[in-house]
Design an enzyme around this catalytic site. Structure first.
Site, PDB file in Angstrom:
ATOM      1  CB  CYS A  27      -0.567   0.222   0.933  1.00 38.41           C
ATOM      2  SG  CYS A  27      -1.977  -1.455   1.261  1.00 38.41           S
ATOM      3  CD1 TRP A  47      -2.310  -4.478  -4.785  1.00 38.20           C
ATOM      4  CD2 TRP A  47      -1.313  -6.037  -3.522  1.00 38.20           C
ATOM      5  NE1 TRP A  47      -1.565  -5.799  -5.223  1.00 38.20           N
ATOM      6  CE2 TRP A  47      -0.937  -6.781  -4.559  1.00 38.20           C
ATOM      7  CE3 TRP A  47      -1.210  -6.236  -1.610  1.00 38.20           C
ATOM      8  CZ2 TRP A  47      -1.139  -8.178  -4.680  1.00 38.20           C
ATOM      9  CZ3 TRP A  47      -1.088  -7.928  -1.966  1.00 38.20           C
ATOM     10  CH2 TRP A  47      -0.894  -8.150  -3.221  1.00 38.20           C
ATOM     11  CD  GLU A  79      10.577  -8.520 -18.294  1.00 38.27           C
ATOM     12  OE1 GLU A  79      10.374  -8.857 -17.737  1.00 38.27           O
ATOM     13  OE2 GLU A  79      10.576  -7.267 -17.765  1.00 38.27           O
ATOM     14  CG  HIS A 117      11.947 -32.029 -25.275  1.00 29.50           C
ATOM     15  ND1 HIS A 117      12.831 -33.318 -25.887  1.00 29.50           N
ATOM     16  CD2 HIS A 117      13.267 -31.578 -25.474  1.00 29.50           C
ATOM     17  CE1 HIS A 117      14.053 -33.471 -26.535  1.00 29.50           C
ATOM     18  NE2 HIS A 117      14.302 -32.117 -26.650  1.00 29.50           N
ATOM     19  CE  LYS A 120       8.071  -5.270 -17.586  1.00 32.06           C
ATOM     20  NZ  LYS A 120       8.464  -6.036 -17.375  1.00 32.06           N
ATOM     21  CE  LYS A 174       8.226   0.705 -10.482  1.00 25.09           C
ATOM     22  NZ  LYS A 174       8.400   0.018 -12.108  1.00 25.09           N
ATOM     23  NE  ARG A 188       4.564   1.803  -1.634  1.00 28.06           N
ATOM     24  CZ  ARG A 188       5.769   1.105  -1.260  1.00 28.06           C
ATOM     25  NH1 ARG A 188       6.260   1.776  -2.107  1.00 28.06           N
ATOM     26  NH2 ARG A 188       5.539   0.432  -0.666  1.00 28.06           N
ATOM     27  CD  GLU A 232       4.493  -6.426 -15.165  1.00 32.74           C
ATOM     28  OE1 GLU A 232       4.318  -6.713 -14.371  1.00 32.74           O
ATOM     29  OE2 GLU A 232       5.662  -6.162 -15.945  1.00 32.74           O
ATOM     30  CG  ASN A 263       2.688  -1.149   3.055  1.00 35.47           C
ATOM     31  OD1 ASN A 263       2.180  -2.302   2.883  1.00 35.47           O
ATOM     32  ND2 ASN A 263       4.178  -0.798   2.625  1.00 35.47           N
ATOM     33  N   GLY A 264       1.940  -3.597   5.027  1.00 33.24           N
ATOM     34  CA  GLY A 264       2.240  -4.769   5.560  1.00 33.24           C
ATOM     35  C   GLY A 264       0.463  -6.003   6.171  1.00 33.24           C
TER      36      GLY A 264
END
Ligand code: AGP
Length: 608
Positions: free
Chosen positions: A2, A74, A482, A505, A486, A603, A27, A489, A100-101
């Site tokens: 958060c 968040w 990567e 395979h 990208k 983030k 965030r 997300e 936050n946490g």
């Protein structure tokens, strides 16, 4: 993950809180709220949804005052809703808390409080902190004393701030154990924020709290105590970033701005560290001396997400140039594999934010098992830099877009410099070309960026696909990973990165005319192998998109080609990722995705 902000001074607090929250919205953005203490009244206003919802609520319900806290959420405990939005107020209405946490023992604490008659209106662990504080505050009317008592009972990770009506003085009291908390120092006014970029508009004088710290902010200044209640002094830092760097600068999204900032960010990351005349790298700033560097017989790279992809490239760079064995681990996995460490290991945490809980835990595990700890990080003063014996900063500037772009490419440059430095101190010859190639890198990135219009056209052509496959080999396999990350997300399209040699395979069964296959196939030791892998794809009607510096070799094979300039094979991944960043961005925009703040993401993931 958060965002928390606070202000105490003489100015109107709500606009200051909203400006700070706007900077921290990346965030977490599923609800937001503010609490203001004015005269003998505590007022909280909260709203579900993005910050704009709260702004609207406050315009119809203005709150005056010059002492307050704010939060953008968040969700961890409790669904995104107004009921679970912060600030949370205790059931006696005395105080408000933002947090936050995660409080890991909140359930047993809540049970005890309920048995004592305390009531709850939310599903959050934060409301437990509020009622615990209130139970103490009831006895002392002293918010600082209450916080010092309550933190002894909390297990888990937290950065919280509290304000109270009737406290012995006008102040905000904060506590930190895990997630970051920065205090901003002003004249007759003080600030707090999860991330110093939220302070840039107001002050550049910053104090970072350490784990266990409790602090009180008042008009007169900030005072800090240890968890046991002993006064402590924390150094003051002056931020070099300017507020403009944290703005969009005319771009539609932070992500696009940060993609285009890469030439400068890379330049700033290697400048002052490379002597091109003497063809030498100088990393004295690392803080780990040559003798120690010669003593290591293994390197462990610890990271998450995009930074983990950088670590995979780092393995090729360090093993290729310095000939030291390198292990790469996800931060979230490392501790659980009972890793073999010891004093011969240099463990390096790679993290843009320097606050990723999984990476920090892995770093501490490595250190506890005897490794020497270093970090490659974009956030000066962050937790990763504070627990490391050595730090190599990337100079990407603030990265606001949730999808990491310039931080990733500057991590690759930092790893390249580190590999060259390790080679030098260990007496290995490094070809002069390995140094001179760096000088051409910003120009090569500029050239790759010039293809943006072509990438937008590819986005138009492929943005309706439901699945993508990204292929690469060798040092470009991490770039395939990567590129896939990208895309998924930003656009929420399923995308998978895979080693091209592994297709036969199993995954080749996926290939058909509806599956775009994006291949990273630039010149180098596996070029011919990549080309034959793509022939296998084409033979099964797959749609082939290729990132390459040899377009003429794919004229007969590829449906679409993304041309990149050639740089040294070990630097080529830095250039190759550019079209994949732009492709993901433009597909996301065409799908109307929230590019800078994708759903469910944040983030900096400061919880495990
Ligand atoms: C990448 O685009 C994501 N934002 C995410 O994977 C990120 O790289 C990861 O959470 C690690 O963050 P850090 O570099 O700040 O440690």
């Amino acid at each position: 993950m958060c965002g928390i902000v606070g202000y105490v001074g003489t100015r109107d607090v709500v606009p200051l809180l909203l400006t700070g929250l706007r900077r921290l919205e990346y965030r977490g953005y599923d609800s937001a709220g503010v609490a203001v203490v004015a005269e003998s009244a505590l007022t909280t206003v909260r709203a579900e949804g993005k910050l704009d919802e709260l702004v609207g609520r406050l315009s119809s319900q203005p709150v005056a005052g010059s002492l307050g806290i704010g939060h953008t959420r968040w969700a961890t405990h409790g669904r995104p809703s107004e009921r679970n939005a912060h600030p949370l107020v205790d059931s006696q209405g005395r105080l408000a808390v933002i947090h936050n946490g995660i409080i890991e023992n909140f359930a047993e604490l809540k049970k005890g409080l309920a048995a004592d008659g305390w009531t709850f209106t939310s599903e959050t662990d934060t409301e437990v902190i509020a009622n615990l504080l209130s139970a103490e505050f009831e006895k002392s009317q002293d918010l600082l004393a209450s916080v010092l008592t309550v933190v002894q009972r909390l297990d888990g990770h937290y950065a919280f701030a509290a304000v109270a009506v009737g406290d012995v003085s006008r102040r905000i009291v904060v506590a930190r154990q895990g997630p970051p908390l920065a205090l901003g120092l002003g004249e007759g006014e003080q600030f707090l924020a999860s991330d110093p970029t939220a302070l840039l508009d107001q002050t550049r004088r910053v104090v970072y709290l350490e784990n266990g710290d409790v602090a009180a902010l008042s008009e007169e200044g900030c005072e800090v105590w240890s968890r046991s209640g002993e006064p402590v002094v924390r150094d003051e830092h002056v931020l070099s970033w300017d507020p403009i760097q944290a703005e969009k600068g005319g771009y539609k999204h932070f992500m696009l701005k940060e993609i285009h900032e890469q030439p400068r960010a890379l330049q700033e990351t290697f400048s002052g560290r490379v002597n091109f005349e003497r063809s030498e790298v100088d990393l004295e700033e690392l803080g780990i001396g040559a003798e120690a560097l010669r003593s290591f017989d293994r390197v462990q790279l610890l990271a998450c997400g995009t930074s983990w992809h950088a670590a995979l490239v780092g393995k090729f760079l360090i093993e290729g140039l310095a000939r030291i064995p390198v292990e790469v681990d996800y931060g979230s996995e490392y501790r659980y594999r009972d890793p073999i460490v010891g004093p011969g290991v240099l463990a390096i945490g790679i993290s843009q934010s320097g606050e990723t809980a999984d990476t920090l835990s892995a770093m501490e595990e490595a250190r506890d098992r005897g490794a020497t700890l270093a970090c490659i990080c974009n956030a000066p003063g962050s937790q990763a830099t504070r627990i490391s014996a050595g730090t190599l900063l990337t100079h990407a500037g603030p990265e606001i877009g949730v999808a990491s772009t310039k931080a990733f490419t500057t991590q690759l440059v930092a790893l390249y410099l580190l590999a060259l430095h390790l080679a030098k101190v260990r007496g290995l010859e490094v070809p002069a070309q390995a140094i001179s190639d760096l000088a051409h890198l910003p120009q090569a990135i500029d050239e790759a960026l010039e293809q943006e219009a072509d990438l937008d056209e590819l986005a138009r052509k492929y943005h309706r696909a439901h699945d993508f496959l990204y292929l690469g080999r060798g040092i470009n396999y991490p770039i395939a990973l990567e590129g896939a990350l990208k895309l998924k997300e930003i656009s929420y399209i399923h995308a998978e990165g895979y080693p091209a040699g592994e297709m036969k395979h199993g995954p080749i069964a996926l290939i058909d005319e509806d599956l775009p296959v994006v291949a990273v196939a630039t010149g180098g030791r596996v070029f011919d192998k990549m080309r034959s892998n793509l022939q296998e794809v084409k033979a099964r009607d797959g749609q082939v998109l290729v990132v390459t510096d040899r377009p003429e070799d794919f004229a007969d094979l590829a449906d679409d080609i993304m041309v990149v300039p050639t740089v040294g094979e070990l630097l080529q991944p830095i250039v190759n990722v550019l079209p994949l960043q732009l492709l993901a961005y433009h597909i996301g925009v065409r799908l109307g995705a929230d590019v800078d703040q994708p759903r469910n993401l944040a983030k900096s993931v400061t919880v495990e």
